[in-house]
Design a protein around this motif. Structure first.
Motif, mmCIF file in Angstrom:
data_model
loop_
_atom_site.group_PDB
_atom_site.id
_atom_site.type_symbol
_atom_site.label_atom_id
_atom_site.label_comp_id
_atom_site.label_asym_id
_atom_site.label_seq_id
_atom_site.Cartn_x
_atom_site.Cartn_y
_atom_site.Cartn_z
ATOM 1 N N PRO A 103 10.141 -0.895 6.298
ATOM 2 C CA PRO A 103 9.481 -0.631 7.584
ATOM 3 C C PRO A 103 7.970 -0.409 7.460
ATOM 4 C CG PRO A 103 11.542 0.569 7.443
ATOM 5 C CD PRO A 103 11.285 0.003 6.083
ATOM 6 N N GLU A 104 7.538 0.424 6.508
ATOM 7 C CA GLU A 104 6.112 0.688 6.331
ATOM 8 C C GLU A 104 5.386 -0.552 5.819
ATOM 9 O OE1 GLU A 104 2.809 2.952 6.873
ATOM 10 O OE2 GLU A 104 4.876 3.471 7.395
ATOM 11 N N TYR A 105 6.068 -1.293 4.938
ATOM 12 C CA TYR A 105 5.449 -2.530 4.443
ATOM 13 C C TYR A 105 5.270 -3.522 5.591
ATOM 14 C CZ TYR A 105 4.466 -6.553 1.484
ATOM 15 O OH TYR A 105 3.865 -7.641 0.904
ATOM 16 N N SER A 106 6.216 -3.593 6.488
ATOM 17 C CA SER A 106 6.123 -4.520 7.631
ATOM 18 C C SER A 106 4.921 -4.175 8.504
ATOM 19 C CB SER A 106 7.413 -4.436 8.456
ATOM 20 O OG SER A 106 8.507 -4.883 7.706
ATOM 21 N N ARG A 107 4.670 -2.878 8.719
ATOM 22 C CA ARG A 107 3.519 -2.464 9.535
ATOM 23 C C ARG A 107 2.218 -2.921 8.907
ATOM 24 N NH1 ARG A 107 -0.296 1.188 9.674
ATOM 25 N NH2 ARG A 107 0.372 2.160 7.714
ATOM 26 N N LEU A 108 2.072 -2.705 7.587
ATOM 27 C CA LEU A 108 0.848 -3.121 6.906
ATOM 28 C C LEU A 108 0.740 -4.639 6.842
ATOM 29 C CD1 LEU A 108 0.822 -0.560 3.947
ATOM 30 C CD2 LEU A 108 -0.566 -0.498 6.029
ATOM 31 N N TYR A 109 1.873 -5.277 6.681
ATOM 32 C CA TYR A 109 1.872 -6.742 6.601
ATOM 33 C C TYR A 109 1.367 -7.355 7.909
ATOM 34 C CZ TYR A 109 3.693 -11.515 6.345
ATOM 35 O OH TYR A 109 3.821 -12.891 6.361
ATOM 36 N N ARG A 110 1.785 -6.836 9.039
ATOM 37 C CA ARG A 110 1.354 -7.380 10.328
ATOM 38 C C ARG A 110 -0.148 -7.213 10.533
ATOM 39 N NH1 ARG A 110 6.207 -4.895 12.011
ATOM 40 N NH2 ARG A 110 5.047 -3.050 12.738
ATOM 41 N N HIS A 125 -2.503 -7.209 8.051
ATOM 42 C CA HIS A 125 -3.349 -7.933 7.094
ATOM 43 C C HIS A 125 -2.871 -9.345 6.773
ATOM 44 C CE1 HIS A 125 -5.756 -4.343 6.214
ATOM 45 N NE2 HIS A 125 -4.604 -3.664 6.291
ATOM 46 N N MET A 126 -1.834 -9.804 7.406
ATOM 47 C CA MET A 126 -1.310 -11.114 7.052
ATOM 48 C C MET A 126 -2.294 -12.234 7.344
ATOM 49 S SD MET A 126 1.477 -11.610 10.143
ATOM 50 C CE MET A 126 1.736 -13.323 9.735
ATOM 51 N N GLU A 127 -3.129 -12.045 8.429
ATOM 52 C CA GLU A 127 -4.031 -13.145 8.800
ATOM 53 C C GLU A 127 -5.174 -13.311 7.831
ATOM 54 O OE1 GLU A 127 -5.354 -9.459 11.090
ATOM 55 O OE2 GLU A 127 -3.484 -10.418 10.439
ATOM 56 N N PHE A 128 -5.408 -12.290 7.002
ATOM 57 C CA PHE A 128 -6.512 -12.394 6.040
ATOM 58 C C PHE A 128 -6.080 -13.013 4.719
ATOM 59 C CE2 PHE A 128 -7.538 -8.727 8.786
ATOM 60 C CZ PHE A 128 -8.687 -9.221 9.392
ATOM 61 N N GLY A 129 -4.792 -13.326 4.578
ATOM 62 C CA GLY A 129 -4.288 -13.954 3.353
ATOM 63 C C GLY A 129 -4.282 -13.033 2.162
ATOM 64 N N THR A 130 -4.320 -11.729 2.398
ATOM 65 C CA THR A 130 -4.360 -10.776 1.282
ATOM 66 C C THR A 130 -2.976 -10.304 0.858
ATOM 67 O OG1 THR A 130 -4.637 -8.994 2.871
ATOM 68 C CG2 THR A 130 -6.643 -9.938 1.910
ATOM 69 N N VAL A 131 -1.945 -10.650 1.635
ATOM 70 C CA VAL A 131 -0.589 -10.178 1.349
ATOM 71 C C VAL A 131 0.246 -11.319 0.771
ATOM 72 C CG1 VAL A 131 1.462 -9.075 2.283
ATOM 73 C CG2 VAL A 131 -0.784 -8.590 3.288
ATOM 74 N N ARG A 132 0.794 -11.093 -0.394
ATOM 75 C CA ARG A 132 1.558 -12.151 -1.081
ATOM 76 C C ARG A 132 2.997 -12.213 -0.608
ATOM 77 N NH1 ARG A 132 1.325 -10.952 -7.128
ATOM 78 N NH2 ARG A 132 2.670 -12.799 -7.139
ATOM 79 N N PHE A 133 3.618 -11.018 -0.377
ATOM 80 C CA PHE A 133 5.026 -10.970 0.003
ATOM 81 C C PHE A 133 5.166 -10.682 1.492
ATOM 82 C CE2 PHE A 133 5.515 -9.107 -4.471
ATOM 83 C CZ PHE A 133 5.688 -10.357 -5.047
ATOM 84 N N SER A 134 6.043 -11.412 2.132
ATOM 85 C CA SER A 134 6.405 -11.060 3.507
ATOM 86 C C SER A 134 7.448 -9.938 3.449
ATOM 87 C CB SER A 134 7.001 -12.271 4.225
ATOM 88 O OG SER A 134 8.281 -12.589 3.684
ATOM 89 N N PRO A 135 7.658 -9.217 4.547
ATOM 90 C CA PRO A 135 8.714 -8.183 4.555
ATOM 91 C C PRO A 135 10.077 -8.767 4.179
ATOM 92 C CG PRO A 135 7.286 -7.911 6.451
ATOM 93 C CD PRO A 135 6.860 -9.197 5.798
ATOM 94 N N GLU A 136 10.310 -10.010 4.603
ATOM 95 C CA GLU A 136 11.601 -10.624 4.257
ATOM 96 C C GLU A 136 11.704 -10.867 2.758
ATOM 97 O OE1 GLU A 136 15.377 -11.753 5.060
ATOM 98 O OE2 GLU A 136 13.910 -10.872 6.446
ATOM 99 N N ASP A 137 10.536 -11.232 2.135
ATOM 100 C CA ASP A 137 10.526 -11.414 0.677
ATOM 101 C C ASP A 137 10.875 -10.101 -0.041
ATOM 102 O OD1 ASP A 137 9.788 -14.080 0.814
ATOM 103 O OD2 ASP A 137 7.637 -13.615 0.812
#
Length: 508
Positions: A476-483, A485-497
């Motif tokens: 859950p916390e990873y999903s919040r951060l992922y949403r 910063h995902m547009e900046f291409g800085t996150v390698r894993f999606s929450p599903e990953d």
């Protein structure tokens, strides 16, 4: 009874004709048996008058010689019939004929020859039947037992347990019934004496085998169940033994069976003590099992106890009372245990020793999370084993609830110590450090995937529960951060990953 001269003449003719034409494969006719009875009655009358009547004296010799030949023929026919009787059939012609022959021989004063032939043949047949069942009676000696290799003795023990019910309930019981049928007109004491001479020696040697094994077998934990098998078989047969060998001449057979049970009980108690001692002597600081999996000692002890629980009924008899030193500084008898059965206290003490060993072995792990995982796996395995067999009847619900709860506490301790640091990386109040936190988390998560790929949660239900706990801590916390910063291409894993990778942790 007065027998007419014509009747005597006819009887002599029948006896002489039968003797001269006798075929051992043909049945004895009733007329021959009746003629033999007539000759014996006439012989008794002649014996009373022969001293004063020379004619009677001469006829006495002739009748005596002929009667003796008749008895010899009957004895041979009797033996032939006895050899051919292999199972009890109270309506069979063979038994009826043998009974008639026995009655004729007994009434003619040839009881000793009749009984001797009967004893010799039936004892030989009983012995051969046991040999056919592939049990070597000759090996039932202390010296022979001590010299036998375990593999051979193991086969002997299995053979004994396999055939014991046949020997007692079929062979010995059939011999008793046959004896009662053949000598039906004899007093019960005579029948008991005849049966005793046939079966008692064989039964004694057969029933002494468990005693010989119990006394001379070197006790070790792996031999316990052979002793218990023999005890169970002999205990179940004891009512039959008391019934078949119930008269005074056979009382020592009953005593031998009871003695064998006593010796088996002693040996079993010694082996259980040695089993407990072997667990205590297992090295405390032995290396941990890779991945925190179930320790071989845990599997060994629990499989042993599961099998042992199948003999609860007999253990109640064997473990009559606890040793005086059973409650010690490391194992206290609680009020619950003091009111419990000897078997439940014994099992619980063995489990207590095992759990102490598991606790000590957990200290071999340098990683606290792996140590907790090891404890959880082993305790959960123990609880599941108890629930799946008769141990559940021996240990009450209080024990299972207590240790089931403790297993889950260990697993919660594993999740906290193993994943709390990574969860903390995702919790931040300063958004400017989010990217660094994400990268730090990804590095830690990748490292965990490599280092923990062989970590094990052996129980399927607990495995699903642990994965869900880890997922709840991280995703859950990873999903919040992922949403964010995902547009900046800085996150390698999606929450599903992350979720998929968590599902790969804790191999089956």
């Amino acid at each position: 009874m007065t027998i007419s001269p014509q009747s005597i003449y006819d009887s002599i003719s029948i006896v002489e004709s039968t003797i001269s034409h006798w075929d051992p494969h043909t049945s004895i006719s009733p007329s021959f048996l009746e003629a033999s009875d007539h000759l014996h009655s006439h012989l008794l009358r002649l014996s009373a008058t022969a001293s004063t009547n020379h004619a009677d004296a001469a006829q006495l010799i002739i009748i005596h010689t002929l009667l003796q030949s008749s008895m010899e023929l009957l004895e041979e026919s009797f033996k032939h019939h006895l050899f051919s009787i292999s199972a009890i059939d109270l309506c069979s012609d063979k038994i009826a004929t043998a009974r008639s022959i026995a009655q004729t021989m007994l009434s003619a004063g040839y009881g000793k020859e009749c009984v001797s032939s009967y004893q010799s043949i039936r004892q030989s047949r009983l012995t051969s039947q046991i040999v056919q069942l592939r049990f070597n009676q000759s090996a039932n000696q202390p010296k022979a037992i001590r010299k036998l290799k375990w593999e051979i003795l193991d086969r002997q023990i299995k053979s004994w347990t396999d055939i014991a019910h046949v020997v007692v309930r079929s062979l010995c019981s059939d011999e008793q019934q046959l004896c009662d049928e053949i000598f039906a007109t004899s007093p019960e004491s005579v029948r008991d004496s005849i049966f005793s001479s046939i079966a008692c020696d064989t039964a004694l040697r057969f029933l002494s085998f468990p005693e010989t094994v119990a006394v001379h077998l070197k006790p070790s934990p792996e031999k316990l169940f052979h002793l218990l098998d023999m005890y169970a078989v002999l205990s179940n047969l004891l009512p039959d033994i008391e019934s078949i060998f119930g008269s005074e001449p056979e009382s020592f057979v009953r005593s031998k069976a009871t003695l064998s049970l006593g010796k088996l009980s002693q040996a079993i108690r010694v082996v259980i003590s040695k089993f407990e001692l072997a667990i205590q002597k297992d090295p405390l600081k032995s290396s941990g099992v890779p991945g925190g999996a179930i320790h071989p000692l845990t599997r060994y002890v629990m499989n042993y106890l599961v099998y042992l629980s199948d003999f609860k009924l007999y253990l109640d008899e064997i473990l009559v009372e606890l040793p005086k030193n059973y409650s010690s500084s490391f194992f206290k008898l609680s009020d619950r245990l003091k009111n419990g059965s000897v078997v439940s206290v014994t099992i619980e003490r063995i489990l207590f020793i095992l759990l102490c060993k598991i606790d000590a072995k957990a200290e071999a792990y340098s990683d606290a999370a792996l140590s907790y995982l090891f404890l959880a796996n082993n305790l959960q395995y123990i609880v599941r084993k108890v629930q799946s067999c008769r141990l559940k009847e021996i240990l009450n619900d209080e024990w299972m609830n207590e240790h089931g709860t403790k297993a889950h506490q260990f697993m919660e301790g594993h999740v906290r110590s193993g994943w709390a640091d990574m969860a903390a990386m995702l919790r931040t109040e300063n958004e400017t450090n989010d990217v660094d936190r994400l990268r730090e988390f990804e590095i830690a998560f990748e490292k965990a995937m490599k280092e923990r790929k062989n970590w094990v949660v052996a129980d399927a239900a607990m495995r699903d529960e642990v994965r869900l706990m880890v997922e709840t801590m991280l995703v859950p916390e990873y999903s919040r951060l992922y949403r964010t910063h995902m547009e900046f291409g800085t996150v390698r894993f999606s929450p599903e990953d992350v979720k998929k990778r968590i599902m790969r942790f804790y191999a089956d």
